[in-house]
Design an enzyme around this catalytic site. Structure first.
Site, PDB file in Angstrom:
ATOM      1  CE1 TYR C 134      24.794 -29.494 -29.343  1.00  0.00           C
ATOM      2  CE2 TYR C 134      22.732 -28.568 -28.534  1.00  0.00           C
ATOM      3  CZ  TYR C 134      23.738 -28.609 -29.481  1.00  0.00           C
ATOM      4  OH  TYR C 134      23.702 -27.765 -30.561  1.00  0.00           O
ATOM      5  CG  HIS C 144      19.821 -22.863 -26.913  1.00  0.00           C
ATOM      6  ND1 HIS C 144      20.060 -22.493 -28.218  1.00  0.00           N
ATOM      7  CD2 HIS C 144      18.660 -22.255 -26.558  1.00  0.00           C
ATOM      8  CE1 HIS C 144      19.093 -21.692 -28.626  1.00  0.00           C
ATOM      9  NE2 HIS C 144      18.239 -21.538 -27.653  1.00  0.00           N
ATOM     10  CE  LYS C 175      25.876 -22.136 -26.904  1.00  0.00           C
ATOM     11  NZ  LYS C 175      24.437 -22.003 -26.592  1.00  0.00           N
TER      12      LYS C 175
END
Lengths: 198, 198, 198, 198
Positions: C134, C144, C175
């Site tokens: 994170y 997220h 991501k």
């Protein structure tokens, strides 16, 4: 007359992008040992001034790398002969270059793909990498190259040592690393690598 | 007589599909470093048009991957030589390929098994897998590939993160995941994996 | 006097964030086979509420992964014992964990480096990667994860199919992909990878 | 009165699904060595008739596995004591079971997750696997189990040998294999494996 001028202008832009000369006689070039040198003409020097192919020698001729030679031959822009004047077609050129330079076909396919996308791509041997690539519209001299390119074949192995080494080259020359993987269908997939300190 | 003619025709189609040429001269191909290129003929281009082996180059020749080359050599469909014209038999080919490509034998055995079952199998580098496989009777372009295939050696280890990753790749490319496990006797066992929420 | 008090408070917050407890008794934890569970106390639950280590169980204790356990032991935040009450120091822990989990040391070094940089790092098994990370100041649930991380050993090899797969996983989970390469001196180098179409 | 009846009906459905008895005295059970046996009552036999927990012995008591015992204890459905009548809470049960059965906690978490999803899950030791699971609404005896379950912890290693072996068990008993991976946050991810002959 006006129309012809506009048409010529359009051709020039297209040519700048692809290096293709339409309806012009192919530029003559001679392969001597491993070196390829063009004729001494304005047309040949445009290879450099427009498309940044090769380097202009003191004698006004342009010296091209084997990869650039292969690309411009495939496009019909140049015609290569031996010193004996015997012609060398594209296939013979690839065959010869493959003996002289390692990984030639893979590097050629990547070079071609990047040129076709409108980027100027030159050797990066002095940096310890295969190629350096300039951002679209940028010429060497105007600004630094944006990427170092590492062309590989899909089935080849990679160790993280090599990966790190390629990245260090890019990082030390303030460029990003572009991995270009040539697959079995001759398509190229690209990944941009950036060193980072989270 | 008529029946015999039809039967011959059927055999020919079957042979063409599997790469078995009965009563036809093997297609010539040249191995140059790690690229294999066939002769320039209608017969060689059928490798692509019928069986989707390799890619057809601008010069009309077909470029084959080392895996396809090994398979077609073993079947007697093609005959490979070095640039020097010296012949390369199947074993020499495998030996050479193994040096150039890690995991070659495992990938070859799985490729061969899937081809022998009548499926078209091609690279899946873009997707993040070794191979993509089309449903029987489907050619690339007509429809999407049905599976992505990961060939593995029975004795190799894997982490659940890697297992999970393979599933994620299949899911994101809308294909089914096929794990092909090669045992010590060169037999292949297939497992179809599906993420599920019971 | 006032200033000193504020300064002390700041140190405490910083220490809590990094897992450094100054002037506090180490939290007790028990290793049972390959599960580690802490004592039932407010202090132990802070491991989760402050630093997102482990998970809080129904009985109020905190369950930690072996990697988190090793990290918090090395920091002196927790003290681990066997069921028999016999103490386990950091080295014994590493030795034990290495038997239970392949690639433990590589994963541990990367985990530790990222934690020391102030990021929350948790499992990413569901996604198909080792870890998810994170952004600084972000806790799971608030937003997220920004990256998925693959820890690798510098001497290990990889195929381009695997490299491509990691990118596909990152892309499909929205991501960024971070490859963390551990060298022989236990230093970690990070590369952020991005698929690109030049 | 009417309302209470409807409420009770709803509770029963809920209870059938989860095996939770609300507002009923916990069923007594005794742990003797490694075996757990319940009291002799209609309520205890419902554990089997409704939820298929354990087996009903000739003496009317129900014998439960350690995993079922842990689950029903955590839910408050049963209360376990030693032969000495000393109580055993959930934690002590887990501690004891972990010594007796390998991989207990991982197996327990998976068992619990599958039970909470409304499936009947029983031992599959005689098949050479951990568990067998029946499709929702199906009881053992009414139909065969749908899956063999293979519970593992995220950081454990897997060889394709073991993977093949687990699959062979499933295939030979005409069931599908369900891989259940427990991650560090105690969540379970499932993959269904199907042996296939392309």
């Amino acid at each position: 007359m006006f129309d012809m001028q506009i048409k010529k202008k359009k051709l020039s832009k297209k040519q700048e992008k692809e290096g293709v000369k339409i309806n012009k006689t192919p530029i003559k070039a001679v392969l001597s040992k491993n070196t390829v040198t063009t004729e001494n003409s304005d047309q040949s020097r445009e290879l450099y001034t427009q498309g940044r192919y090769g380097v202009i020698l003191n004698n006004g001729k342009v010296q091209l790398s084997l990869i650039e030679t292969a690309y411009l031959t495939e496009k019909g822009t140049i015609e290569v002969v031996f010193e004996s004047k015997r012609k060398i077609d594209f296939e013979k050129l690839i065959k010869k270059a493959t003996k002289l330079e390692p990984n030639f076909w893979t590097r050629y396919c990547v070079f071609k793909d990047i040129r076709n996308r409108g980027y100027i791509i030159k050797t990066a041997l002095k940096f310890g990498a295969d190629f350096r690539v300039y951002d679209r519209g940028v010429k060497p001299g105007e600004d630094h190259a944006k990427w170092i390119v590492y062309p590989v074949q899909e089935a080849s192995a990679l160790t993280w040592y090599e990966f790190s080494a390629k990245n260090r080259v890019a990082h030390s020359t303030k460029k990003k690393l572009l991995i270009a993987v040539l697959d079995a269908e001759n398509d190229v997939t690209y990944w941009e690598i950036k060193w980072t300190r989270p």
